[in-house]
Design an enzyme around this catalytic site. Structure first.
Site, PDB file in Angstrom:
ATOM      1  N   CYS A  50       0.830  -1.204   0.000  1.00 52.10           N
ATOM      2  CA  CYS A  50       0.000   0.000   0.000  1.00 52.10           C
ATOM      3  C   CYS A  50       0.865   1.254   0.000  1.00 52.10           C
ATOM      4  CB  CYS A  50      -0.902  -0.015   1.230  1.00 52.10           C
ATOM      5  SG  CYS A  50      -1.743   1.554   1.498  1.00 52.10           S
ATOM      6  N   CYS A  53       0.337   3.264   3.567  1.00 48.81           N
ATOM      7  CA  CYS A  53       0.687   2.722   4.880  1.00 48.81           C
ATOM      8  C   CYS A  53       1.992   3.331   5.389  1.00 48.81           C
ATOM      9  CB  CYS A  53       0.823   1.200   4.794  1.00 48.81           C
ATOM     10  SG  CYS A  53      -0.736   0.303   4.960  1.00 48.81           S
ATOM     11  N   HIS A 113      -4.436   0.184   7.843  1.00 48.48           N
ATOM     12  CA  HIS A 113      -4.887  -0.075   6.482  1.00 48.48           C
ATOM     13  C   HIS A 113      -6.303  -0.655   6.450  1.00 48.48           C
ATOM     14  CE1 HIS A 113      -4.129  -0.893   2.206  1.00 48.48           C
ATOM     15  NE2 HIS A 113      -4.738  -2.048   2.387  1.00 48.48           N
ATOM     16  N   ASN A 151     -13.049  10.065  -1.494  1.00 47.35           N
ATOM     17  CA  ASN A 151     -13.597   9.102  -2.443  1.00 47.35           C
ATOM     18  C   ASN A 151     -13.443   7.760  -1.789  1.00 47.35           C
ATOM     19  OD1 ASN A 151     -14.601   9.853  -4.858  1.00 47.35           O
ATOM     20  ND2 ASN A 151     -12.681   9.634  -5.982  1.00 47.35           N
ATOM     21  N   SER A 159      -8.739   4.362  -5.652  1.00 45.98           N
ATOM     22  CA  SER A 159      -7.644   3.498  -6.081  1.00 45.98           C
ATOM     23  C   SER A 159      -7.064   2.671  -4.944  1.00 45.98           C
ATOM     24  CB  SER A 159      -6.549   4.356  -6.706  1.00 45.98           C
ATOM     25  OG  SER A 159      -6.082   5.315  -5.775  1.00 45.98           O
ATOM     26  N   HIS A 162      -6.979   1.997   1.731  1.00 43.78           N
ATOM     27  CA  HIS A 162      -6.441   2.647   2.933  1.00 43.78           C
ATOM     28  C   HIS A 162      -7.251   3.919   3.210  1.00 43.78           C
ATOM     29  CE1 HIS A 162      -2.911   3.145   5.706  1.00 43.78           C
ATOM     30  NE2 HIS A 162      -3.565   4.284   5.859  1.00 43.78           N
ATOM     31  N   HIS A 164      -8.393   7.325   3.456  1.00 45.42           N
ATOM     32  CA  HIS A 164      -7.743   8.575   3.086  1.00 45.42           C
ATOM     33  C   HIS A 164      -8.697   9.498   2.358  1.00 45.42           C
ATOM     34  CE1 HIS A 164      -7.600   6.415  -0.733  1.00 45.42           C
ATOM     35  NE2 HIS A 164      -7.365   7.571  -1.349  1.00 45.42           N
ATOM     36  N   GLN A 166      -8.656  13.620   0.145  1.00 44.20           N
ATOM     37  CA  GLN A 166      -7.800  14.500  -0.648  1.00 44.20           C
ATOM     38  C   GLN A 166      -8.234  15.939  -0.471  1.00 44.20           C
ATOM     39  OE1 GLN A 166      -6.747  13.522  -4.722  1.00 44.20           O
ATOM     40  NE2 GLN A 166      -7.880  11.609  -4.598  1.00 44.20           N
ATOM     41  N   HIS A 279     -18.152  22.008   1.567  1.00 41.02           N
ATOM     42  CA  HIS A 279     -18.337  23.285   0.880  1.00 41.02           C
ATOM     43  C   HIS A 279     -18.417  24.397   1.915  1.00 41.02           C
ATOM     44  CE1 HIS A 279     -20.299  21.351  -2.950  1.00 41.02           C
ATOM     45  NE2 HIS A 279     -18.990  21.321  -2.977  1.00 41.02           N
TER      46      HIS A 279
HETATM   47  P1  H2U Z   1      -8.224   8.239  -4.772  1.00 36.24           P
HETATM   48  O1  H2U Z   1      -8.462   8.519  -3.340  1.00 36.24           O
HETATM   49  O2  H2U Z   1      -9.289   8.846  -5.635  1.00 36.24           O
HETATM   50  O3  H2U Z   1      -8.031   6.811  -5.066  1.00 36.24           O
HETATM   51  O4  H2U Z   1      -6.852   8.954  -5.154  1.00 36.24           O
HETATM   52  C1  H2U Z   1      -5.622   8.726  -4.506  1.00 36.24           C
HETATM   53  C2  H2U Z   1      -4.657   9.855  -4.808  1.00 36.24           C
HETATM   54  O5  H2U Z   1      -3.368   9.523  -4.312  1.00 36.24           O
HETATM   55  C3  H2U Z   1      -4.526  10.146  -6.282  1.00 36.24           C
HETATM   56  O6  H2U Z   1      -4.868  11.493  -6.491  1.00 36.24           O
HETATM   57  C4  H2U Z   1      -2.380   9.997  -5.214  1.00 36.24           C
HETATM   58  C5  H2U Z   1      -3.041   9.905  -6.576  1.00 36.24           C
HETATM   59  O7  H2U Z   1      -2.535  10.893  -7.437  1.00 36.24           O
HETATM   60  N1  H2U Z   1      -1.174   9.198  -5.070  1.00 36.24           N
HETATM   61  C6  H2U Z   1       0.012   9.807  -4.670  1.00 36.24           C
HETATM   62  O8  H2U Z   1       0.048  11.023  -4.494  1.00 36.24           O
HETATM   63  N2  H2U Z   1       1.142   9.038  -4.454  1.00 36.24           N
HETATM   64  C7  H2U Z   1       1.183   7.702  -4.668  1.00 36.24           C
HETATM   65  O9  H2U Z   1       2.186   7.075  -4.420  1.00 36.24           O
HETATM   66  C8  H2U Z   1       0.014   6.998  -5.243  1.00 36.24           C
HETATM   67  C9  H2U Z   1      -1.258   7.786  -5.326  1.00 36.24           C
HETATM   68 ZN    ZN Z   2      -2.332   1.032   3.661  1.00 36.38          ZN
END
Ligand code: H2U
Ligand code: ZN
Length: 344
Positions: A50, A53, A113, A151, A159, A162, A164, A166, A279
């Site tokens: 991951c 992690c 995780h 998301n 993706s 874990h 998280h 943004q 928002h």
């Molecule tokens: P999601 O939460 O939508 O899956 O997006 C994960 C984000 O994490 C995605 O914007 C970033 C991707 O660009 N990312 C990193 O910054 N570093 C990494 O090593 C993998 C993913």
């Molecule tokens: Zn993880």
């Protein structure tokens, strides 16, 4: 006689000005289309593969620290860049463009995780809410719009499981922000009060769309909801931005997130996918007492852990549509336990 519980009608979205078509008579229609796999996966507490992690190498070659609680880093593949050259884009007739600057960050909610927000303790969730508040305040200093979001789940294109979220912060007002800005400022000009304060007061008075509330927050299925189990979360006192939340509002937020999101998971006894985000007033230095901070939760699941709603056809080409009424969705969520099924 028109009865909104059985007859087709449209509802107005106070925040965006959009309309949604409601077709409650259609609830019994059979489904033979795609089923998402709703496997109750069990994950390890630490996954060496991951990229979020603690202690692991990320795709961008950086290595994460051995963090104990939350961790923030600059997105290695940011959609917005801080050093975009300013100035006018060449404009010619029908083709318009606009240079934009900004920054993107990734927020890890926990070193674990295998957890999601509703499976964390209220104290751990409070660290996440504090991180949102601090990050929003920091990024507001040089960005007009700070979009905090999460998301969650493969069904939403996330993706990585874990826990998280943004932040994408930028020098411009995105379209939805612009619509909400206009609606709230217009209402405030006309009525002298905050649109969402009036709306939430009214919902609490009516009760039928309230899923949960505590002394500081109200969680409702909005009257104009488009997603089957869409939720709107708003403070009950006037607050313009995340960074304006005081300590007791942050704690009460952690509490309602835990129980509210547990209801989501309990609905189909699955980790409920969604996109959520905050928002608040844009950072344009103008009067911000028209704006009331709020979060939207847009979950795609409709009927089971495996049947999701598709926004296609009429919805892509005309306007959004729903079958189950927001009142029915609220009742279903309200009738569920606020305690997570995995903690029972
Ligand atoms: P999601 O939460 O939508 O899956 O997006 C994960 C984000 O994490 C995605 O914007 C970033 C991707 O660009 N990312 C990193 O910054 N570093 C990494 O090593 C993998 C993913
Ligand atoms: Zn993880």
């Amino acid at each position: 006689m028109f009865d909104p519980e059985i007859h087709p009608h449209r509802r107005h979205n106070l925040l965006t000005g959009d309309w949604v078509l409601v077709s409650p008579h259609r609830n019994q229609r059979p489904w033979q289309g795609q089923q998402e796999s709703g496997h109750a996966e069990s994950r390890p507490a630490h996954d060496p593969e991951c990229y979020l992690c603690p202690g692991n190498r990320r795709a961008g070659d950086e290595t994460n620290p051995h963090y104990d609680h939350t961790f923030v880093f600059t997105n290695d593949f940011p959609a917005l860049l801080r050093n975009t050259p300013s100035g006018e884009a060449p404009e010619s007739g029908l083709f318009r463009a606009q240079p934009v600057g900004g920054e993107c960050r990734v927020l890890c909610f926990s070193p674990r995780h295998d957890l999601t927000l509703p499976e964390m303790s209220v104290e751990q969730i409070a660290r996440v809410t504090r991180m949102w508040v601090e990050q929003a305040g920091d990024l507001a200093e040089r960005n007009l719009w700070v979009q905090v979001f999460e998301n969650k789940g493969a069904a939403m294109g996330c993706s990585n499981p874990h826990p998280h979220g943004q932040i994408w912060a930028g020098s411009f007002l995105p379209r939805i922000a612009q619509q909400e800005d206009e609606s709230q400022r217009n209402y405030h000009r006309r009525e002298g009060r905050r649109l969402l304060m009036d709306y939430v007061d009214k919902e609490i008075q009516l009760g039928e769309r309230v899923v949960e509330r505590n002394e500081e927050w109200a969680l409702v299925t909005p009257y104009w909801a488009t997603w089957p189990f869409e939720l709107l979360l708003a403070p009950r006192r006037p607050v313009s931005r995340l960074q304006d939340l005081d300590g007791s509002q942050q704690l009460a937020l952690a509490a309602i997130l835990k129980s509210g999101l547990a209801r989501f998971d309990n609905l189909f006894e699955t980790s409920f996918p969604y996109s959520m985000g905050w928002h608040g007033a844009p950072n344009d230095g103008s009067q911000d007492d028209a704006w009331q901070l709020h979060a939207h939760f847009y979950p795609p699941l409709l009927r089971s852990a495996t049947v999701k709603k598709f926004m296609v056809g009429y919805e892509m080409l005309a306007e959004s549509q729903r079958d189950i009424t927001p009142e029915l969705a609220a009742r279903r969520l309200r009738d569920l336990s606020p305690r997570h099924y995995r903690e029972r």
